[in-house]
Motif scaffolding. Sequence first.
Motif, short mmCIF file in Angstrom:
data_model
loop_
_atom_site.label_atom_id
_atom_site.label_comp_id
_atom_site.label_asym_id
_atom_site.label_seq_id
_atom_site.Cartn_x
_atom_site.Cartn_y
_atom_site.Cartn_z
N ILE A 1 0.84 -1.20 0.00
CA ILE A 1 0.00 0.00 0.00
C ILE A 1 0.87 1.26 0.00
N LYS A 2 1.94 1.24 0.76
CA LYS A 2 2.88 2.37 0.78
C LYS A 2 3.43 2.63 -0.61
N ASN A 3 3.69 1.57 -1.36
CA ASN A 3 4.29 1.71 -2.68
C ASN A 3 3.37 2.43 -3.67
N VAL A 4 2.05 2.40 -3.40
CA VAL A 4 1.10 3.10 -4.28
C VAL A 4 0.55 4.35 -3.58
N HIS A 5 1.27 4.79 -2.54
CA HIS A 5 0.97 6.05 -1.84
C HIS A 5 -0.37 6.01 -1.12
N GLY A 6 -0.77 4.84 -0.66
CA GLY A 6 -1.99 4.72 0.12
C GLY A 6 -1.74 4.91 1.60
N LYS A 7 -2.80 5.07 2.36
CA LYS A 7 -2.71 5.20 3.81
C LYS A 7 -2.44 3.82 4.41
N THR A 8 -1.55 3.75 5.39
CA THR A 8 -1.05 2.44 5.81
C THR A 8 -1.24 2.10 7.28
N GLU A 9 -1.79 3.00 8.10
CA GLU A 9 -1.75 2.76 9.55
C GLU A 9 -2.39 1.44 9.96
N ILE A 10 -3.62 1.18 9.52
CA ILE A 10 -4.30 -0.05 9.92
C ILE A 10 -3.58 -1.26 9.32
N PHE A 11 -3.22 -1.16 8.04
CA PHE A 11 -2.52 -2.26 7.38
C PHE A 11 -1.19 -2.56 8.06
N ASP A 12 -0.44 -1.52 8.40
CA ASP A 12 0.88 -1.72 9.01
C ASP A 12 0.80 -2.51 10.32
N LYS A 13 -0.22 -2.25 11.11
CA LYS A 13 -0.30 -2.96 12.39
C LYS A 13 -0.84 -4.39 12.22
N MET A 14 -1.55 -4.65 11.11
CA MET A 14 -2.12 -5.99 10.91
C MET A 14 -1.17 -6.93 10.19
N ILE A 15 -0.37 -6.40 9.26
CA ILE A 15 0.45 -7.28 8.42
C ILE A 15 1.51 -8.02 9.23
N THR A 16 1.90 -7.48 10.38
CA THR A 16 2.94 -8.14 11.19
C THR A 16 2.37 -9.16 12.18
#
Length: 630
Positions: free
Chosen positions: A258-273
């Motif tokens: 998501i970061k690579n396409v300039h999207g918002k990442t807060e929720i994704f960042d905490k879930m992907i790990t």
Amino acid sequence: MKMHHFLISIITSYFLFNSFSVIAQNEVLQELEEIAIIDQKVMIPMRDGVRLAADVYRPKTDKKVPIIFSRTPYNFNNWVDGKQITTMRVKKALEAVKKGYAYVVQNERGRYFSEGEWDILGVPVTDGYDTFTWMKNQPWSNGKIGTYGCSSSAEWQLAVAALDHPSHAAMVPQGYGAGIGRVGNLYEQGNWYRGGVEQMLFMAWLYRVEHDKFKPRIPAGATQEDLIRISRFYDLDPENPPIDMAEAFKHLPIQDIIKNVHGKTEIFDKMITRKPNDPDWYEGGLYHDDMDFGVPSFWFASWYDLSITPNLVLFNHVRNNAKDTSIRDNQYLVISPNLHCEFTRGTSQNTIIGELSVGDARLNYDEQIYAWFDFWLKGEQNNFKEKTPRVQYYTMGRNIWQASETWPPENAKPITYYLNSNGHANSAFGDGKLTTTKPKTDHPDQYTYDPMLPVPSLGGNICCTDNVIKGGAYNQQQMETRNDILVYTTDVLDKGIEVTGFITSTLYVSSDVKDTDFTIKLIDVHPDGSAYNLDETIQRARYREGYDKEVFMKKGEVYKIDLTPMATSNYFKKGHRIRVEISSSNFPRFARNLNTGGNNYDEKEGIVAHNNIHHSSKHASHISLPIILK
């Protein structure tokens, strides 16, 4: 001159179509305004002072009425460019009001006109409970509330049902899999995982829906009058720039997609790990099987939804484990042959799922749903329980609706089919066989899995991937020419066989890497060779002994892997064949295993795996099919 007249005809048709569309929309709104009291942008207070925005539509009557409640993260503002428009929710409001119900639709915390900060499933769970209390206390309410919705409007209902609010009288959750955390041996954690492998749909979904923390915000305490006024000019529904999601999915590491396409990442960042049994999964809005369940429920699932198995397992769990026997006895289920939330789209005599016709799959959904609500919310003695089968399910191939008191039906008997070959089951041109006799000697089938050249997803049980993957049944013949797919097929059937229920599978595997994945598909092969997928699953080898630990493989050793169950109801006709495909990737339906034994989510480089499927008297890889015995 002919081209001139042709263009005029097209333009005229366009304006006529849109004029009729506007007229039809205006008629819906006009009818609703004639029969309903409409109260928009009602700010309902939560226990911490945050206010959630709701629209209320209720009949023009002095009598107290029951409430149908829908809660959503999506936009239901029905003003665009200063003009009111008809949305699906306005149509549902009209339907409910005409049947004597108030209809309340609310945005989750932090979405659109609702205050606070958003998280998936609209946590805290108490927001649902507090809204029930507010609705119960309205002077026009009879104190009975039914919850209704599909996907995001269904998933939040599950954990709230565990709170057992006294006014939460009935619910109709449809396509509700992303609300299921852990149930039994399934640790999907809201569809984030399947067999310990990340399902990539959330990478597309979060890019689309997560609002930026720097978005314009309405000042706290804004009046209802002000909110109604500004809603005519601001729908608060920003759209991220369009991207090629298929290309975006290829990016490594996956934590940066998501970061690579300039999207918002807060929720994704905490879930992907998070790993499949991370404690954080148990702190949010998911329903887990150590929670009670307190609401009569009419469940709706579909064969080509991404979480069909967890949906059915949860239905059985509630029927067997709710503490209140009356709750256990008031669980009903419909399983349609559709994709995610497409229940009412089968409105013709020929329902097409992907490329495959499954016949006339229509059902009187609205009639049954309102009979359910009438029974629980109005107290009508309409014989719903006597007239409605416990489980209604559609059998593809036979193309008929069937009924059962249990799931699976009591007359479904598991029959074991063994994988067999002389060591060359690679592709449909190989010698892989599916037989009811156990092989005596081991001729393992080997294939190479390169995570940089994964098996592409084609059809299947999916949702929300922005058309990167075509959902439903698709002919797999071209896929089956790949040498990294093992293909095992029965002889031509001399009589039809109905498979209805859960499909379990056990593989005996070995590899030259520490960790890899194993996939399986169940296929119906037609006489012309076309091969249509029914269900699929995957298992990460490191989680073969449970999701609370990681156990890595040693080169050359044989390990038993039980894959998560599949589910279907399909009639394999005389002249057809039953097939399974085995591989190690199904991308981008599932994230690729890079085979290193590392975290996977933060890695860019993979290594090639040489994987083996064993089949012998000692290591008898097999699949168990629930055969209906007449």
